[in-house]
Write an enzyme that holds these catalytic residues in place. Structure first.
Site, PDB file in Angstrom:
ATOM      1  N   SER A  79     -16.575 -21.101  61.830  1.00  0.00           N
ATOM      2  CA  SER A  79     -15.466 -21.927  61.635  1.00  0.00           C
ATOM      3  C   SER A  79     -15.743 -22.953  60.471  1.00  0.00           C
ATOM      4  O   SER A  79     -16.876 -23.247  60.120  1.00  0.00           O
ATOM      5  CB  SER A  79     -15.186 -22.808  62.722  1.00  0.00           C
ATOM      6  OG  SER A  79     -13.963 -23.645  62.367  1.00  0.00           O
ATOM      7  N   TYR A  95     -17.927 -29.745  68.637  1.00  0.00           N
ATOM      8  CA  TYR A  95     -17.526 -28.470  68.457  1.00  0.00           C
ATOM      9  C   TYR A  95     -18.109 -28.029  67.078  1.00  0.00           C
ATOM     10  O   TYR A  95     -18.665 -27.106  66.636  1.00  0.00           O
ATOM     11  CB  TYR A  95     -15.991 -28.636  68.239  1.00  0.00           C
ATOM     12  CG  TYR A  95     -15.197 -27.321  67.700  1.00  0.00           C
ATOM     13  CD1 TYR A  95     -15.312 -26.072  68.710  1.00  0.00           C
ATOM     14  CD2 TYR A  95     -14.985 -26.892  66.445  1.00  0.00           C
ATOM     15  CE1 TYR A  95     -14.669 -24.809  68.588  1.00  0.00           C
ATOM     16  CE2 TYR A  95     -14.430 -25.789  66.194  1.00  0.00           C
ATOM     17  CZ  TYR A  95     -14.345 -24.694  66.965  1.00  0.00           C
ATOM     18  OH  TYR A  95     -13.593 -23.563  66.468  1.00  0.00           O
TER      19      TYR A  95
END
Length: 321
Positions: free
Chosen positions: A162, A184
């Site tokens: 990501s 994350y």
């Protein structure tokens, strides 16, 4: 969506698809949907929950029995635990205290860095939930599948990373991110590091690892941030934002572009130090770009060794720290 596009690209009888899922009911629904539109396709299911190492080891054994060789291994499971909402104080400070508030806001919405107050939890096996789901469970799966990857013909391992991969959030001495506030971003940077480390170790076996980014796609992860009706209300704004931010892909079809594109490339010729990203133009055209990863071999090597040590403890039934 990636599975369906792989069938379309390769033909109904040109590819065998195995849906590796956590939820049996959803997996069956996905399989039936694929077979309804592609009745001649071969679609199977293996249940694995990457947050559970016992589940990963069990599922990997089933995969080894089913398949003599795996050409494409997609590592796409993800956990993003938003339990405390938007980080309003950080957002306001970026707007009012920054010398370049517009640039800072674009960076925040492109990567998600500092935008949300995240949570985390501990699994029954004693691991941090986000670390186990996003990184370590996938690492164990690769190790367990070594005998059916590469060798006589190439295999490609494709990680879903990501733009929210944040180098400053990751500490190799705290790889589970027990003491941080961005599990994350830490796990995604760990994925980037691990992919590079795998190439260092497995290219000779004809196993090639690459990372990709689907961009902003409306999924179960995004619904954990806002209810879906809010996302749909913001949709016209996001479509306009594509003029400035091309990874506002919104749909799973657009987001899957880099995953499918990678499957069509010669993995030996791809740059292992780049992340391949899905983009959509303002007019809706899908395309892939690459972005150099800010990673070094040294930290990646240390991460690999620490994950391997933890993996060996699970294999031997030893207590983890």
């Amino acid at each position: 969506m990636t599975a369906e596009r792989l069938i379309i690209v390769n033909g109904d009888e040109g590819v065998e698809i195995c849906l590796v899922c956590r939820n049996k009911q959803r997996a069956e629904t996905a399989k039936n949907s694929l077979l309804k539109t592609h009745p001649n396709a071969t679609v199977d299911i293996v249940l694995i929950d990457t947050s559970s190492i016992a589940s990963v080891i069990k599922g990997a054994k089933e995969l080894r029995v089913k398949y003599k060789h795996i050409d494409l291994l997609y590592l796409n499971a993800g956990a993003f635990l938003v339990r405390r909402g938007i980080n309003w104080s950080h957002m306001m400070s970026e707007i009012f205290d920054s010398e370049s508030p517009g640039q800072k806001m674009l960076h925040m919405f492109t990567t998600g860095e500092g935008l949300l107050l995240q949570g985390d939890s501990v699994t029954e096996e004693g691991l941090q939930q986000v670390f186990a789901t996003n990184l370590f469970g996938h690492f164990v799966l690769v190790q367990e599948l070594k005998t059916v990857l590469g060798n006589e013909s190439p295999s490609q391992v494709i990680w879903t990373s990501s733009r929210a991969s944040v180098k400053s959030s990751f500490n190799v001495n705290d790889m589970q991110h027990k003491n941080g506030q961005d599990p994350y971003g830490s796990s995604k940077f760990g994925i980037d590091l691990m992919s590079v480390a795998l190439n260092e170790r497995m290219n000779k076996q004809k196993v090639y690892s690459h990372t990709c980014c689907p961009g902003l796609v409306l999924t179960n992860l995004t619904s954990a941030i806002f209810p879906m009706w809010i996302w749909y209300m913001l949709l016209p704004f996001f479509l306009l934002m594509r003029i400035l931010i091309s990874n506002f892909n919104m749909t799973a079809c657009n987001g899957s572009e880099s995953l499918v594109w990678l499957s069509q490339q010669n993995p030996e010729k791809l740059d292992p130090h780049s992340r391949y990203e899905s983009n959509t133009s303002f007019l809706g055209k899908r395309y892939v770009t690459s972005r150099k990863l800010p990673v070094d071999v040294g930290p990646g090597d240390r991460l690999f060794k620490q994950c391997d040590s933890l993996y060996q403890k699970f294999k031997k039934g030893l207590p983890i720290d």
